[in-house]
Design an enzyme around this catalytic site. Structure first.
Site, mmCIF file in Angstrom:
data_model
loop_
_atom_site.group_PDB
_atom_site.id
_atom_site.type_symbol
_atom_site.label_atom_id
_atom_site.label_comp_id
_atom_site.label_asym_id
_atom_site.label_seq_id
_atom_site.Cartn_x
_atom_site.Cartn_y
_atom_site.Cartn_z
ATOM 1 N N ASP A 79 -0.547 0.166 13.345
ATOM 2 C CA ASP A 79 -0.218 1.463 13.955
ATOM 3 C C ASP A 79 0.028 1.313 15.452
ATOM 4 O OD1 ASP A 79 -3.510 1.566 13.263
ATOM 5 O OD2 ASP A 79 -2.935 1.770 15.357
ATOM 6 N N ASP A 118 -8.432 -5.617 13.376
ATOM 7 C CA ASP A 118 -8.275 -4.170 13.186
ATOM 8 C C ASP A 118 -7.685 -3.942 11.794
ATOM 9 O OD1 ASP A 118 -6.126 -1.654 14.804
ATOM 10 O OD2 ASP A 118 -7.802 -1.472 13.377
ATOM 11 N N GLN A 149 0.842 -1.204 0.000
ATOM 12 C CA GLN A 149 0.000 0.000 0.000
ATOM 13 C C GLN A 149 0.880 1.259 0.000
ATOM 14 O OE1 GLN A 149 -2.197 -0.872 3.630
ATOM 15 N NE2 GLN A 149 -0.255 -1.634 4.462
HETATM 16 N N1 SAM Z 1 -8.275 1.261 12.363
HETATM 17 C C1 SAM Z 1 -8.074 1.204 10.915
HETATM 18 C C2 SAM Z 1 -9.394 1.022 10.217
HETATM 19 O O1 SAM Z 1 -10.406 0.754 10.877
HETATM 20 O O2 SAM Z 1 -9.410 1.155 8.974
HETATM 21 C C3 SAM Z 1 -7.092 0.105 10.576
HETATM 22 C C4 SAM Z 1 -5.728 0.406 11.090
HETATM 23 S S1 SAM Z 1 -4.408 -0.688 10.774
HETATM 24 C C5 SAM Z 1 -3.303 0.458 10.120
HETATM 25 C C6 SAM Z 1 -4.929 -1.672 9.400
HETATM 26 C C7 SAM Z 1 -3.841 -2.655 9.035
HETATM 27 O O3 SAM Z 1 -4.365 -3.846 8.454
HETATM 28 C C8 SAM Z 1 -2.830 -2.119 8.002
HETATM 29 O O4 SAM Z 1 -1.600 -1.859 8.634
HETATM 30 C C9 SAM Z 1 -2.719 -3.230 6.957
HETATM 31 O O5 SAM Z 1 -1.394 -3.439 6.504
HETATM 32 C C10 SAM Z 1 -3.270 -4.416 7.738
HETATM 33 N N2 SAM Z 1 -3.748 -5.545 6.928
HETATM 34 C C11 SAM Z 1 -4.504 -5.504 5.803
HETATM 35 N N3 SAM Z 1 -4.757 -6.761 5.359
HETATM 36 C C12 SAM Z 1 -4.148 -7.623 6.240
HETATM 37 C C13 SAM Z 1 -4.045 -9.040 6.336
HETATM 38 N N4 SAM Z 1 -4.630 -9.846 5.427
HETATM 39 N N5 SAM Z 1 -3.349 -9.570 7.374
HETATM 40 C C14 SAM Z 1 -2.755 -8.759 8.293
HETATM 41 N N6 SAM Z 1 -2.804 -7.399 8.264
HETATM 42 C C15 SAM Z 1 -3.499 -6.852 7.234
#
Ligand code: SAM
Length: 276
Positions: free
Chosen positions: A86, A155, A31
């Site tokens: 985060d 999350d 991303q």
């Molecule tokens: N609180 C935020 C929201 O509600 O949109 C989300 C925050 S956190 C930064 C979201 C994280 O999910 C990202 O760092 C992303 O890289 C991670 N992510 C996305 N797909 C994933 C997967 N299949 N397995 C693990 N992490 C994943």
């Protein structure tokens, strides 16, 4: 010259924030990551053009995704956070002294590193000795860790790209297998105003797998529509029966036992989504 960041939340609507400077920008294999200094909300983490969290309002989301399930489960020792790079959710998890191990399964290690550099208050929980960071896909993690966790928190980013599979029925079945008896999980499930069909489908999927299924709401000003949903699936404990606190007071700014209970009082249009 004024500089503004706009998140187009749909093709026809968005939010915009005046930016004093761009602190970081990079493209990872998963991303685009941007960190902005905004005038109104402080620092802002943006992934693929979508607001993830801001200094000013992140406490609401992170307290509500963590403390509702952690006070619902009677003895949450083993906790898994999927996504959450985060660090805000992990920070809230480690406030609970009963937690013996908190695993973070985050697919993009750069999100963790960027948060540690630009969001020290958010990522402080990573330093807790109970925290174990596993960089990888949350889907694979739950498959490889059956009957392991008391509480699982999803999350994730929006249901696109690597996160798409985190909103699938098969994933909720995988979580069921990864939970120990009496286990509880919560997933952030987007906005009832923008994502009605998704929320209805997720509710039906989870309610067909878990004996207890609940949905609760919290206001997140910088998320689309500001009204955010969390869907809870439980093998037993019911959040509506929970005290919402225990013998160890924890430091929160939004979550209280009263807010815990009130968050499950749903507007009629949301109740109707769940009855579809
Ligand atoms: N609180 C935020 C929201 O509600 O949109 C989300 C925050 S956190 C930064 C979201 C994280 O999910 C990202 O760092 C992303 O890289 C991670 N992510 C996305 N797909 C994933 C997967 N299949 N397995 C693990 N992490 C994943």
């Amino acid at each position: 010259m004024e500089l503004w960041f706009t998140e187009k939340q749909t093709e026809n609507f968005g939010i915009t924030a005046k930016v004093s400077r761009t602190l970081h920008t990079e493209r990872t294999p998963y991303q685009q990551i941007d960190v902005l200094e905004t005038v109104e909300y402080g620092r802002m983490l943006v992934l693929d053009g979508m607001v993830m969290c801001t200094d000013r309002d992140e406490f609401i989301y992170h307290e509500m995704i963590a403390h509702v399930p952690l006070f619902t489960h009677p003895d949450p020792k083993q906790v898994l956070v999927i996504g959450g790079g985060d660090g805000g959710t992990i920070r809230e998890v480690v406030k609970h002294p009963r937690v013996e191990r908190a695993v973070l399964a985050e697919i993009d290690e750069r999100v963790i590193a960027v948060s540690q550099e630009y969001f020290p208050a958010l990522s402080q929980g990573f330093a807790d000795p109970r925290v174990k960071i596993e960089v990888g896909d949350g889907i694979a993690h739950v498959k490889a860790n059956k009957d392991t966790y008391d509480v699982i928190l999803v999350d994730s980013t929006e249901p696109i790209g690597p996160a798409e599979g985190l909103f699938a029925r098969e994933f909720y079945e995988g979580i069921y297998e990864a939970l120990r008896p009496g286990g509880v999980f919560v997933a952030q499930t987007e906005s009832p105003l923008f994502n009605a069909a998704l929320i209805s489908r997720i509710w039906r999927d989870i309610a067909s797998i878990y004996p207890v299924t609940r949905l609760y709401l919290a206001p997140v000003p910088t998320y689309p529509t500001g009204m955010w949903s969390f869907t809870l699936g439980s093998k037993g404990p019911d959040p509506l029966q929970a005290e919402g606190e225990d013998e160890t007071p924890i430091d929160t700014r939004y979550y209280t036992p009263e807010v815990h209970r009130a968050s499950f009082a749903l507007p009629r249009f949301v109740e109707e989504l769940l009855a579809r």
